[in-house]
Design a protein around this motif. Sequence first.
Motif, short mmCIF file in Angstrom:
data_model
loop_
_atom_site.label_atom_id
_atom_site.label_comp_id
_atom_site.label_asym_id
_atom_site.label_seq_id
_atom_site.Cartn_x
_atom_site.Cartn_y
_atom_site.Cartn_z
N ARG A 166 -1.88 6.47 -2.47
CA ARG A 166 -2.46 5.44 -3.33
C ARG A 166 -1.38 4.43 -3.74
O ARG A 166 -0.18 4.69 -3.64
CB ARG A 166 -3.08 6.06 -4.58
CG ARG A 166 -4.17 7.06 -4.29
CD ARG A 166 -5.33 6.45 -3.55
NE ARG A 166 -6.33 7.44 -3.19
CZ ARG A 166 -7.28 7.25 -2.29
NH1 ARG A 166 -7.37 6.10 -1.66
NH2 ARG A 166 -8.15 8.20 -2.01
N THR A 167 -1.83 3.30 -4.23
CA THR A 167 -0.93 2.28 -4.77
C THR A 167 -1.06 2.29 -6.28
O THR A 167 -2.17 2.25 -6.81
CB THR A 167 -1.30 0.89 -4.22
OG1 THR A 167 -1.29 0.94 -2.79
CG2 THR A 167 -0.33 -0.17 -4.71
N THR A 222 0.84 -1.20 0.00
CA THR A 222 0.00 0.00 0.00
C THR A 222 0.87 1.25 0.00
O THR A 222 1.85 1.35 0.75
CB THR A 222 -0.91 0.02 1.25
OG1 THR A 222 -1.76 -1.12 1.22
CG2 THR A 222 -1.77 1.28 1.27
N GLU A 245 -11.68 6.98 -5.30
CA GLU A 245 -10.82 6.69 -4.16
C GLU A 245 -10.46 5.21 -4.10
O GLU A 245 -10.73 4.52 -3.11
CB GLU A 245 -11.48 7.16 -2.86
CG GLU A 245 -11.74 8.66 -2.83
CD GLU A 245 -12.25 9.15 -1.48
OE1 GLU A 245 -12.80 8.34 -0.71
OE2 GLU A 245 -12.05 10.34 -1.21
N LEU A 273 -8.89 8.46 -9.96
CA LEU A 273 -8.78 8.90 -8.57
C LEU A 273 -10.13 9.14 -7.92
O LEU A 273 -10.27 9.02 -6.70
CB LEU A 273 -7.97 10.20 -8.51
CG LEU A 273 -6.46 10.09 -8.58
CD1 LEU A 273 -5.85 11.48 -8.69
CD2 LEU A 273 -5.92 9.37 -7.36
N HIS A 321 -0.74 11.20 -1.82
CA HIS A 321 -2.12 10.78 -1.52
C HIS A 321 -2.21 9.34 -1.01
O HIS A 321 -3.31 8.86 -0.71
CB HIS A 321 -3.00 10.95 -2.76
CG HIS A 321 -3.07 12.37 -3.26
ND1 HIS A 321 -3.85 13.32 -2.66
CD2 HIS A 321 -2.41 12.99 -4.27
CE1 HIS A 321 -3.70 14.48 -3.30
NE2 HIS A 321 -2.83 14.30 -4.27
#
Length: 224
Positions: A174-175, A13, A140, A137, A172
């Motif tokens: 994110r992966t 992650t 989410e 994006l 942010h």
Amino acid sequence: MTALNGVTAGFRTGSFTAVMGPSGSGKSTLLHCAAGLDRPTSGRVFIDGTELTATTDTAMTKFRRRRVGFVFQDYNLLPSLTVEQNVVLPLRLAGRRADRARCRTVLTQLGLGDRRDDRPEKLSGGQRQRVAVARALLTEPAVIFADEPTGALDLRSAREVLTLLRAVVHDHGRTVVMVTHDPAAASYADSVLFLADGRLAGALSAPTPDAVAERLAHLGEVAA
């Protein structure tokens, strides 16, 4: 013919991983199986603690719409829709309410706040790809999969999109998992996973363009 053979991989992650290998090495198959677009004939796929391979095709589709983002080389934007309409489309398809305020915030963050009413034909390639990133994006997602996201872009636009993807990860949380053939693009990632003939052929942390290019040149030896 076996596209992938005994491949086991995990993506932490908040990490940015590039997947590389020769044509036919299984890169796109790995991406499609990991994203739930294709169901592997054997093995298991987990995203955010959910085993996709244990669900029905309908459930897998619903999960993808909620927890997975996609960025593809050809943008996959509908020409008849505005930028904003393209960005909220996955939410509408999933039967979810489109948060217009959040959509506009994301577009503004990506430098597209003044283009939300334009249609894709009025945008440059780099701007279209930024719209695709915004669309990915907005839901989410737990992970964003990118398949050759800079393959159709000029050098400047490619750098902008890669910098944006890196910010999506580091700013942010994110992966991102990105298939690419370009060592320079791979150098934006935290690590590179190499495939050859459907098998894992090594990995590289903190990649540089030269190190990636050298590893690709000797990939046959590494795989052996």
